[in-house]
Motif scaffolding. Sequence first.
Motif, short mmCIF file in Angstrom:
data_model
loop_
_atom_site.label_atom_id
_atom_site.label_comp_id
_atom_site.label_asym_id
_atom_site.label_seq_id
_atom_site.Cartn_x
_atom_site.Cartn_y
_atom_site.Cartn_z
N ARG A 130 -21.89 -3.84 -0.23
CA ARG A 130 -20.75 -4.39 0.53
C ARG A 130 -19.61 -3.38 0.55
NH1 ARG A 130 -21.59 -7.33 4.10
NH2 ARG A 130 -19.48 -8.19 4.06
N THR A 131 -19.38 -2.71 -0.56
CA THR A 131 -18.34 -1.67 -0.64
C THR A 131 -18.65 -0.56 0.35
OG1 THR A 131 -17.87 -2.18 -2.95
CG2 THR A 131 -17.29 0.03 -2.19
N ALA A 132 -19.90 -0.12 0.35
CA ALA A 132 -20.30 0.97 1.26
C ALA A 132 -20.06 0.56 2.71
CB ALA A 132 -21.77 1.32 1.03
N ALA A 133 -20.35 -0.70 3.04
CA ALA A 133 -20.16 -1.18 4.41
C ALA A 133 -18.68 -1.18 4.78
CB ALA A 133 -20.74 -2.58 4.57
N TYR A 134 -17.82 -1.67 3.89
CA TYR A 134 -16.38 -1.70 4.19
C TYR A 134 -15.81 -0.30 4.36
CZ TYR A 134 -16.51 -6.63 2.70
OH TYR A 134 -16.80 -7.96 2.58
N LEU A 135 -16.29 0.64 3.53
CA LEU A 135 -15.74 2.00 3.57
C LEU A 135 -16.15 2.76 4.83
CD1 LEU A 135 -16.13 3.11 -0.17
CD2 LEU A 135 -14.04 2.37 1.02
N ALA A 136 -17.20 2.26 5.49
CA ALA A 136 -17.72 2.98 6.66
C ALA A 136 -17.00 2.57 7.95
CB ALA A 136 -19.22 2.72 6.79
N ARG A 137 -16.09 1.61 7.87
CA ARG A 137 -15.40 1.16 9.08
C ARG A 137 -13.94 0.83 8.78
NH1 ARG A 137 -19.16 -3.90 8.14
NH2 ARG A 137 -17.70 -5.36 7.18
N THR A 138 -13.16 0.63 9.83
CA THR A 138 -11.77 0.22 9.63
C THR A 138 -11.74 -1.21 9.13
OG1 THR A 138 -11.08 1.68 11.41
CG2 THR A 138 -9.54 -0.05 10.78
N GLU A 139 -10.98 -1.44 8.08
CA GLU A 139 -10.86 -2.79 7.52
C GLU A 139 -9.39 -3.17 7.41
OE1 GLU A 139 -12.94 -5.29 6.59
OE2 GLU A 139 -14.55 -4.12 7.48
N ARG A 140 -9.09 -4.37 7.83
CA ARG A 140 -7.73 -4.89 7.78
C ARG A 140 -7.59 -5.84 6.59
NH1 ARG A 140 -2.50 -4.38 9.62
NH2 ARG A 140 -1.43 -6.37 9.28
N VAL A 141 -6.50 -5.69 5.82
CA VAL A 141 -6.16 -6.69 4.81
C VAL A 141 -4.81 -7.27 5.21
CG1 VAL A 141 -5.72 -7.18 2.37
CG2 VAL A 141 -7.45 -5.47 2.99
N ASP A 142 -4.83 -8.47 5.79
CA ASP A 142 -3.59 -9.10 6.26
C ASP A 142 -2.62 -9.32 5.10
OD1 ASP A 142 -4.10 -9.16 8.97
OD2 ASP A 142 -5.17 -11.10 8.86
N ASP A 143 -3.16 -9.67 3.94
CA ASP A 143 -2.29 -9.93 2.79
C ASP A 143 -1.49 -8.69 2.38
OD1 ASP A 143 -2.55 -12.67 2.16
OD2 ASP A 143 -4.56 -12.32 1.37
N TRP A 144 -1.97 -7.51 2.74
CA TRP A 144 -1.24 -6.27 2.47
C TRP A 144 -0.57 -5.72 3.72
CZ3 TRP A 144 -5.80 -3.76 -0.62
CH2 TRP A 144 -5.72 -4.16 -1.96
N ARG A 145 -0.73 -6.42 4.85
CA ARG A 145 -0.19 -5.96 6.12
C ARG A 145 -0.62 -4.51 6.39
NH1 ARG A 145 3.41 -8.43 3.11
NH2 ARG A 145 4.50 -6.55 2.47
N HIS A 146 -1.90 -4.25 6.18
CA HIS A 146 -2.36 -2.86 6.26
C HIS A 146 -3.81 -2.80 6.76
CE1 HIS A 146 -1.64 1.36 5.04
NE2 HIS A 146 -2.97 1.40 4.97
N SER A 147 -4.07 -1.80 7.62
CA SER A 147 -5.45 -1.51 8.02
C SER A 147 -5.88 -0.19 7.41
CB SER A 147 -5.55 -1.40 9.55
OG SER A 147 -5.31 -2.66 10.13
N PHE A 148 -7.06 -0.19 6.84
CA PHE A 148 -7.59 1.00 6.18
C PHE A 148 -8.60 1.66 7.09
CE2 PHE A 148 -6.15 -1.85 2.90
CZ PHE A 148 -5.45 -1.02 2.04
N ASP A 149 -8.42 2.97 7.34
CA ASP A 149 -9.39 3.72 8.14
C ASP A 149 -10.69 3.85 7.36
OD1 ASP A 149 -7.56 4.10 10.15
OD2 ASP A 149 -6.86 6.04 9.36
N ALA A 150 -11.78 4.06 8.10
CA ALA A 150 -13.05 4.39 7.45
C ALA A 150 -12.90 5.69 6.68
CB ALA A 150 -14.15 4.53 8.49
N LEU A 151 -13.63 5.84 5.59
CA LEU A 151 -13.62 7.13 4.88
C LEU A 151 -14.41 8.15 5.68
CD1 LEU A 151 -14.19 6.35 1.07
CD2 LEU A 151 -12.07 6.95 2.23
N PRO A 152 -14.09 9.44 5.52
CA PRO A 152 -14.95 10.46 6.15
C PRO A 152 -16.36 10.36 5.56
CG PRO A 152 -13.41 11.45 4.58
CD PRO A 152 -13.00 10.02 4.75
N VAL A 176 0.84 -1.20 0.00
CA VAL A 176 0.00 0.00 0.00
C VAL A 176 0.88 1.25 0.00
CG1 VAL A 176 -1.68 1.31 1.37
CG2 VAL A 176 -1.93 -1.17 1.10
N ASP A 177 1.93 1.23 0.82
CA ASP A 177 2.83 2.39 0.88
C ASP A 177 3.53 2.61 -0.46
OD1 ASP A 177 2.31 2.91 3.61
OD2 ASP A 177 3.63 1.25 4.16
N LYS A 178 3.91 1.51 -1.11
CA LYS A 178 4.58 1.63 -2.41
C LYS A 178 3.65 2.24 -3.44
CE LYS A 178 7.73 -2.23 -1.72
NZ LYS A 178 8.03 -3.63 -2.00
#
Length: 316
Positions: A135-157, A38-40
Amino acid sequence: MSFTPIQPRFGQTLVAGILLATSMLAYTPAALAQDSPVDKINAEAERSDIKATPLRAGLVMLEGSGGNIGVLVTPGEKFMVDAGIAVSKDKLSRALTALGPATVRYVVDTHWHWDHTDGNAWLHEAGAQVIAHPRTAAYLARTERVDDWRHSFDALPASGLPTTLVSKQKRYLVGGEKVDIEAIPPAHTDGDLFVRFRNADVLFVGDTYWNGMYPFIDNEHGGSIDGMIRAANLSLKMAGDNTIIVPGHGPIATRADLEMYRTMLQTTRDNVAKLKGEGMNLEAIIAAKPTATYDAKWGNSLIDPAFFTRLVYNGL
Ligand SMILES: [Zn+2]
């Protein structure tokens, strides 16, 4: 403004930008601390210019902000497919203005991943309605972790959250163009949407297709290799010989390109499933190189052969 139609080309190579970014980062001290792809991808977007490629009938592809972005340009409004990464706001904004004065009225999120949705908030604040699968709307409304990317995504404003949900199919008429948004069964995630521009004959398939690269599959959010194969078959059903197919990543494609991709997915799936069925563990399967015949063409990007094998294995 007029656009010259171009045909999809065969045998195009990998996304050089990602490769370059990856190799450059390997030599910077910052890279030592950067562990997630994700950082890359964010760093690459920060560095990149936005490249506009006219497709057909007022449709343009924008590259340089994560995934491929589509823009239908009409005198009265613009219709976007995917929002890119927020760090590209100024560059994307300028690229959109250069296409014509109309504002962006709609933006469709093909799925929840940040490189397709991170720009939702600024586009909404500039007047766009954000359209997505529930499903997309639900994921964007909360913090979601993707272990395969070693990254947690914050909820969108709140301003970045989709307000129009498509769980089956919805048609928009935009400057005389029929735009069909179609929900597909779980593939890359369980919230994937296709966008078909019917008159232009251009099909956006989001991240169910990475052209010239092994694809990421979000097993942690409803995706799977079998779903990816189903999505490729569905795209092949929708596409004709003249259809321009726009993948989530990589160059535009023809139906024939997509067929090669489908074959690669199917063969890899069968190879991995056979070894798994024989009781081999993941490590041994990776060592057996079940993707070997495809690695030269597909294995040189972010998702390398071992990573792809793991994604296939975990989804079976
Ligand atoms: Zn994705």
